[in-house]
Design a protein around this motif. Structure first.
Motif, PDB file in Angstrom:
ATOM      1  N   LEU A  38      50.856  66.609  80.701  1.00  0.00           N
ATOM      2  CA  LEU A  38      49.822  66.181  79.753  1.00  0.00           C
ATOM      3  C   LEU A  38      48.521  65.842  80.466  1.00  0.00           C
ATOM      4  CD1 LEU A  38      51.806  63.798  77.368  1.00  0.00           C
ATOM      5  CD2 LEU A  38      50.954  66.086  76.866  1.00  0.00           C
ATOM      6  N   GLY A  39      47.403  66.123  79.803  1.00  0.00           N
ATOM      7  CA  GLY A  39      46.099  65.709  80.327  1.00  0.00           C
ATOM      8  C   GLY A  39      45.924  64.208  80.153  1.00  0.00           C
ATOM      9  N   TYR A  45      49.806  60.428  76.485  1.00  0.00           N
ATOM     10  CA  TYR A  45      49.881  60.243  77.940  1.00  0.00           C
ATOM     11  C   TYR A  45      50.666  59.002  78.337  1.00  0.00           C
ATOM     12  CZ  TYR A  45      48.495  60.365  82.824  1.00  0.00           C
ATOM     13  OH  TYR A  45      48.510  60.417  84.192  1.00  0.00           O
ATOM     14  N   LYS A  53      61.566  56.986  79.197  1.00  0.00           N
ATOM     15  CA  LYS A  53      62.292  55.977  79.967  1.00  0.00           C
ATOM     16  C   LYS A  53      63.234  55.167  79.088  1.00  0.00           C
ATOM     17  CE  LYS A  53      58.318  54.811  81.900  1.00  0.00           C
ATOM     18  NZ  LYS A  53      57.317  54.048  82.672  1.00  0.00           N
ATOM     19  N   ILE A 111      62.447  55.978  90.472  1.00  0.00           N
ATOM     20  CA  ILE A 111      61.032  56.391  90.515  1.00  0.00           C
ATOM     21  C   ILE A 111      60.166  55.235  90.007  1.00  0.00           C
ATOM     22  CG2 ILE A 111      59.276  57.981  89.634  1.00  0.00           C
ATOM     23  CD1 ILE A 111      61.499  59.996  89.046  1.00  0.00           C
ATOM     24  N   SER A 112      60.487  54.803  88.785  1.00  0.00           N
ATOM     25  CA  SER A 112      59.611  53.846  88.111  1.00  0.00           C
ATOM     26  C   SER A 112      59.648  52.469  88.750  1.00  0.00           C
ATOM     27  CB  SER A 112      60.001  53.740  86.634  1.00  0.00           C
ATOM     28  OG  SER A 112      59.830  54.989  86.011  1.00  0.00           O
ATOM     29  N   THR A 113      60.767  52.135  89.379  1.00  0.00           N
ATOM     30  CA  THR A 113      60.900  50.785  89.927  1.00  0.00           C
ATOM     31  C   THR A 113      60.594  50.736  91.427  1.00  0.00           C
ATOM     32  OG1 THR A 113      63.257  51.182  90.289  1.00  0.00           O
ATOM     33  CG2 THR A 113      62.641  50.108  88.241  1.00  0.00           C
ATOM     34  N   ALA A 114      60.061  51.843  91.976  1.00  0.00           N
ATOM     35  CA  ALA A 114      59.890  51.938  93.429  1.00  0.00           C
ATOM     36  C   ALA A 114      59.024  50.828  94.016  1.00  0.00           C
ATOM     37  CB  ALA A 114      59.308  53.299  93.801  1.00  0.00           C
ATOM     38  N   LYS A 115      58.097  50.301  93.207  1.00  0.00           N
ATOM     39  CA  LYS A 115      57.244  49.236  93.737  1.00  0.00           C
ATOM     40  C   LYS A 115      57.473  47.914  93.014  1.00  0.00           C
ATOM     41  CE  LYS A 115      53.849  51.765  96.207  1.00  0.00           C
ATOM     42  NZ  LYS A 115      52.462  52.226  96.380  1.00  0.00           N
ATOM     43  N   GLN A 117      58.131  47.269  89.820  1.00  0.00           N
ATOM     44  CA  GLN A 117      57.890  47.157  88.396  1.00  0.00           C
ATOM     45  C   GLN A 117      59.177  47.440  87.622  1.00  0.00           C
ATOM     46  OE1 GLN A 117      54.553  49.700  87.836  1.00  0.00           O
ATOM     47  NE2 GLN A 117      53.233  48.034  87.180  1.00  0.00           N
ATOM     48  N   ASP A 136      59.575  56.512 101.046  1.00  0.00           N
ATOM     49  CA  ASP A 136      59.238  57.594 100.102  1.00  0.00           C
ATOM     50  C   ASP A 136      60.087  57.541  98.833  1.00  0.00           C
ATOM     51  OD1 ASP A 136      57.312  58.670 101.801  1.00  0.00           O
ATOM     52  OD2 ASP A 136      58.807  59.843 102.878  1.00  0.00           O
ATOM     53  N   ALA A 138      59.750  56.824  95.565  1.00  0.00           N
ATOM     54  CA  ALA A 138      59.372  57.480  94.307  1.00  0.00           C
ATOM     55  C   ALA A 138      59.384  59.000  94.443  1.00  0.00           C
ATOM     56  CB  ALA A 138      57.997  56.988  93.860  1.00  0.00           C
ATOM     57  N   ASP A 139      58.903  59.501  95.575  1.00  0.00           N
ATOM     58  CA  ASP A 139      58.837  60.961  95.741  1.00  0.00           C
ATOM     59  C   ASP A 139      60.222  61.588  95.884  1.00  0.00           C
ATOM     60  OD1 ASP A 139      55.714  61.705  96.402  1.00  0.00           O
ATOM     61  OD2 ASP A 139      56.279  59.666  96.934  1.00  0.00           O
ATOM     62  N   GLY A 142      62.015  61.333  92.697  1.00  0.00           N
ATOM     63  CA  GLY A 142      61.399  62.271  91.761  1.00  0.00           C
ATOM     64  C   GLY A 142      61.902  63.693  91.962  1.00  0.00           C
TER      65      GLY A 142
END
Lengths: 189, 191
Positions: A38-39, A45, A53, A111-115, A117, A136, A138-139, A142
């Motif tokens: 999505l843009g 978005y 999620k 992915i979403s909780t990598a930092k 959150q 690495d 999230a990557d 992912g």
């Protein structure tokens, strides 16, 4: 049809869990592909990942319930017409589907909780981050999430083709007993 | 004879200036007294700040001859951090920094032009996302002197504004977010 599985067929709980998860898996896969393209100014978005999620978390719960229910219930016996390789292949595909789905929901969470959150569940509550700041994270999560999702769709297609083959070519009860339909072979089988 | 003397005098002056050559400093990354930050508009309503956590660099500096100063910085782009896991993952992707293909961004100064007692335009080549473009850092000398631990330090700040499209970052974040501001503060330890 009873709630529990019998030697002849799947019970209502198994049937409902199976089709809910089928819907969830296909829906999440499509939503995931669409939303990552999505843009920035798309009205979806922020909402599309939110739903992806939340539904993913529900799928994770369904998966656990499904495994528990499976262990607590008899698995319907193979039909008389099932060949040896069909039984082994379907068992392998079922195992892989469970395994990959488990890794996919886990990697999505990572992915979403990598930092640190958490992940909102429909805005009702927040699932906290437990594992954060792996190298690495999230990557890598992912990449796993994406490629295993593609693999699961491939396996699900194989699974569906097998079911259709039994239904349309062999004309047996394989699919009927997962659809809650009346069985051709009756109760004596 | 006079010419020879003048030549000799010039030569010794140059030798002297060589001896008093600008000192070399290593940016104090280890002690985290340096940061490379960026700031970009969000929809025109506010700003997002982010940073690159991993970089290294050095500079040469002589307060008496600031024009001969030089600076080199190398940034590991996968250390981009805006305190948001999903956004940072997106920033690392080929929609933005493409860190898989271009893991390093560099700045190499090519000239320093003083614009005031302690301000200067630092011209240099910035390589970002594989694209090298000349940029001008609006730099400020903050201070220098002994530190309490036996070393000698000097520090600067600098800002510059980049247009994302100039560096092949094609992702459109809207009309208010075409440019990103780099905000850099570095402290160097004299070697």
């Amino acid at each position: 049809m009873s709630l529990r599985n019998t030697a002849q067929r799947y019970g209502l709980i198994s049937v409902v869990l199976h089709w809910l998860m089928a819907l969830g898996v296909i829906g999440l896969f499509s939503l995931g592909l669409w939303m990552t393209d999505l843009g920035y100014y798309s009205p979806y978005y922020t909402s599309a990942p939110f739903w992806h999620k939340s539904i993913g978390l529900v799928l994770a719960v369904l998966l656990v319930l499904r495994l528990v229910w499976r262990l607590a219930n008899p698995k319907p016996d193979p039909l008389a017409g099932h060949r040896g390789w069909e039984i082994s292949l379907s068992a392998l595909v079922h195992l892989l589907l469970y395994l990959l789905l488990g890794i996919i929901v886990l990697s999505g969470y990572l992915i979403s909780t990598a930092k640190g959150q958490g992940i909102s569940l429909f805005g009702w509550l927040e699932v906290p981050a437990l594992v954060t700041n792996l190298p690495d994270q999230a990557d890598r999560a992912g990449a796993v999430h994406y490629w295993l999702a593609v693999s699961v769709i491939g396996l699900a297609a194989l699974h569906a083709l097998g079911a259709l083959k039994h239904h349309l070519l062999d004309r047996d009860d394989t699919l009927r007993r997962m659809l809650g339909m009346r069985l051709k072979q009756g109760k004596e089988s | 004879m006079k010419k020879t003397f003048a030549g000799l005098a010039l030569g010794s002056l140059m030798a002297l200036s060589g001896a008093l050559q600008a000192a070399d400093y290593v940016i104090d990354k280890e002690g985290q007294h340096a940061s490379i930050n960026f700031k970009i508009s969000h929809l025109g309503y506010s700003f997002v700040y982010g940073r690159f956590n991993d970089f290294s660099g050095n500079f040469s500096w002589d307060a008496d001859k600031p024009e001969s100063s030089a600076v080199n910085v190398s940034i590991n782009t996968d250390s981009v951090d805006s305190n948001h896991a999903e956004r940072d993952k997106h920033l690392r992707s080929d929609d933005f920094l493409n860190v898989a293909e271009h893991p390093t961004a560099t700045f190499e100064s090519t000239g320093v032009e003083m614009t005031g007692d302690d301000t200067a335009n630092v011209t240099g080549n910035l390589t970002l996302n594989g694209v090298t473009k000349p940029v001008v850092l609006d730099a400020k000398f903050i201070g220098e002197g002994d530190d309490p631990w036996g070393g000698y330090r000097a520090g600067f700040s600098g800002t510059t504004t980049l247009t994302l499209k100039d560096f092949d970052i094609s992702r459109d974040l809207g009309p208010a977010a075409q440019d990103v501001e780099l905000i850099i503060t570095v402290e160097g330890v004299r070697q």
